[in-house]
Write an enzyme that holds these catalytic residues in place. Structure first.
Site, short mmCIF file in Angstrom:
data_model
loop_
_atom_site.label_atom_id
_atom_site.label_comp_id
_atom_site.label_asym_id
_atom_site.label_seq_id
_atom_site.Cartn_x
_atom_site.Cartn_y
_atom_site.Cartn_z
N ASP A 180 54.46 4.68 42.26
CA ASP A 180 55.92 4.46 43.01
C ASP A 180 56.67 3.37 42.39
OD1 ASP A 180 57.67 5.24 44.61
OD2 ASP A 180 57.06 4.34 46.63
N VAL B 30 57.65 -0.70 58.58
CA VAL B 30 58.75 -1.43 58.87
C VAL B 30 58.41 -2.75 58.27
CG1 VAL B 30 60.78 -2.03 60.27
CG2 VAL B 30 59.19 -0.41 61.08
N VAL B 31 59.43 -3.17 57.49
CA VAL B 31 59.29 -4.42 56.49
C VAL B 31 60.21 -5.67 57.41
CG1 VAL B 31 59.24 -5.81 54.52
CG2 VAL B 31 58.47 -3.41 54.64
N GLY C 25 60.62 2.32 56.04
CA GLY C 25 60.32 3.72 55.43
C GLY C 25 59.52 4.47 56.49
P1 ADP Z 1 58.70 0.16 52.08
O1 ADP Z 1 57.46 0.80 52.30
O2 ADP Z 1 59.63 0.24 53.15
O3 ADP Z 1 59.42 0.62 50.72
P2 ADP Z 1 58.50 -2.34 50.58
O4 ADP Z 1 57.08 -2.89 50.44
O5 ADP Z 1 58.93 -1.84 49.17
O6 ADP Z 1 58.40 -1.38 51.78
O7 ADP Z 1 59.39 -3.47 51.11
C1 ADP Z 1 60.65 -3.08 51.68
C2 ADP Z 1 61.70 -4.20 51.12
O8 ADP Z 1 61.25 -5.40 51.53
C3 ADP Z 1 61.75 -4.23 49.54
O9 ADP Z 1 62.69 -3.44 49.00
C4 ADP Z 1 62.12 -5.76 49.43
O10 ADP Z 1 63.77 -5.83 49.53
C5 ADP Z 1 61.68 -6.50 50.60
N1 ADP Z 1 60.36 -7.19 50.47
C6 ADP Z 1 59.17 -6.69 50.21
N2 ADP Z 1 58.19 -7.55 49.78
C7 ADP Z 1 58.89 -8.80 49.77
C8 ADP Z 1 58.53 -10.17 49.52
N3 ADP Z 1 57.25 -10.20 48.93
N4 ADP Z 1 59.39 -11.04 49.10
C9 ADP Z 1 60.74 -10.71 49.35
N5 ADP Z 1 61.26 -9.55 49.93
C10 ADP Z 1 60.46 -8.61 49.99
#
Ligand code: ADP
Ligand code: MG
Length: 353
Positions: free
Chosen positions: A168, A35-36, A31
């Site tokens: 959100d 980055v995740v 986003g």
């Molecule tokens: P962003 O700020 O990019 O929206 P998020 O915290 O929503 O970040 O995480 C992005 C994506 O990573 C989520 O939509 C999900 O698919 C995956 N994700 C995040 N946290 C977890 C978790 N604890 N376990 C598995 N997948 C996760």
């Protein structure tokens, strides 16, 4: 025991990590604020290869997200993905970079499930344990949706009782935890903590307009000059103006309920069109129903039929969630006590025993 002592002991024994402890795996999301990745421990070769953790490298907003996750872990751990650790990685050339770690909960979000034509049947065995003794059809779909809604409201109630508003709340930020077989909330990057007064002074760009309650627009036009950094204040005047700020999330939860009932509203364009129609009806869901029902597609009609089951108890709950005035919306706790959940409540309790 003193709360602070317990927090101190917990802190002492909880493992802490640093950058070099992790190998990054697949990118899960990206986003504007971070980055995740999926990640695993370098020093633990026995751990799953794809990674037992989720790592978010965040910009300056990461500080607040760490704060929120620490609060949640102590006060309402079951509501959100299990937070492991958060720290500032200052050696980065990009300046302050926050690293946040969670346990990997599972591969799918509610958004992923809802994108499939199989929804809600693709969730059924995962949350109810087994396929129900019912023919495929509205009754059965209603039961699955009911169970999802209860889990969402349960998680929201935990957050709200802690004094946190998510802001959100949307299918992309709801992860299915394979371990506990429940949906849990993720992404506290836009959340506000009302008890301590920590929040980003609301910035409209942090909020997703597709799921935001109408007061968002009221708020943003009345904020003269919002500071750019996260700030700690006594209750911020903007939040003060927002009467019952937890009801912001309830509106979003209502929209998710609607999307589950009406497949046509699950797409971006479908939801955006619905929002436009609802606005034209002055956010009156009953007026919206009247305006679309006469010329309704079979898809829409089927959605209304689902909500009208059991004497229209689902439709009633929905109209208590999606309302213009925050103060007139039902609370998460109130929604959980609504008769819509009565029958299902007994069913799930017997499953859990
Ligand atoms: P962003 O700020 O990019 O929206 P998020 O915290 O929503 O970040 O995480 C992005 C994506 O990573 C989520 O939509 C999900 O698919 C995956 N994700 C995040 N946290 C977890 C978790 N604890 N376990 C598995 N997948 C996760
Ligand atoms: Mg997200």
């Amino acid at each position: 025991f003193d709360m602070f002592f317990l927090a101190f002991v917990e802190r002492l024994f909880r493992p802490t990590f640093k950058k070099d402890d992790f190998v990054l795996g697949k990118k899960l999301g990206e986003g504007a604020f971070g980055v995740v990745y999926r990640a695993s421990l370098t020093k633990k070769p026995s751990s799953k290869k794809e990674g037992d953790f989720v790592l978010k490298k965040a910009t300056e907003y990461g500080a607040v997200e760490i704060w929120m996750n620490e609060r949640v872990r102590r006060a309402c751990a079951n509501s959100c993905a299990a937070f492991v650790h958060g720290f500032l990685e200052s050696s980065s050339k990009k300046g302050a970079e926050y690293w946040l770690l969670w346990r990997y909960e599972g591969e799918a979000t509610l958004y992923d499930f809802m994108r499939s034509k199989e929804f809600p049947y693709n969730v059924e065995t995962m949350i109810l344990g087994e396929v129900q003794d019912l023919p495929k059809g509205l009754e059965r779909e209603n039961r699955i949706i009911q169970t999802i809604m209860r889990q969402l409201l349960f998680a929201l109630d935990g957050l709200h009782s802690t004094g946190i508003v998510h802001r959100d709340f949307k299918p992309q930020n709801i992860i299915f935890s394979e371990g506990s077989r429940t949906f849990k909330i993720i992404d506290l990057g836009a959340a506000a903590d009302l008890r301590v007064g920590i929040n980003y002074i609301p910035k409209e760009f942090l909020l997703d307009p597709r799921y935001a309650a109408p007061e968002q627009y009221i708020m943003s036009t009345q904020t003269p000059s919002a500071p750019s950094a996260p700030v700690a204040t006594a209750l911020s005047p903007v939040l003060w103006q927002m009467n019952l700020p937890d009801r912001f999330d309830i509106y979003s939860a209502g929209l998710i309920y609607l999307q589950m009932a009406f497949p046509g509203l699950r797409s971006d364009s479908g939801l955006i069109q619905f929002n436009r129609q609802l606005k034209r009806c002055d956010y009156d869901l009953i007026a919206w129903r009247k305006s679309v029902e006469t010329r309704a597609s079979s898809d829409l009609r089927r959605g209304f039929e689902l909500l009208d089951l059991d004497g229209g108890i689902g439709w009633e709950l929905l109209t208590l969630m999606v309302r213009y005035k925050a103060g007139q919306r039902i609370s998460a706790k109130g929604a959980l006590a609504h008769p819509y959940f009565d029958r299902e409540g007994l069913l799930v309790l017997s499953f859990m025993q």
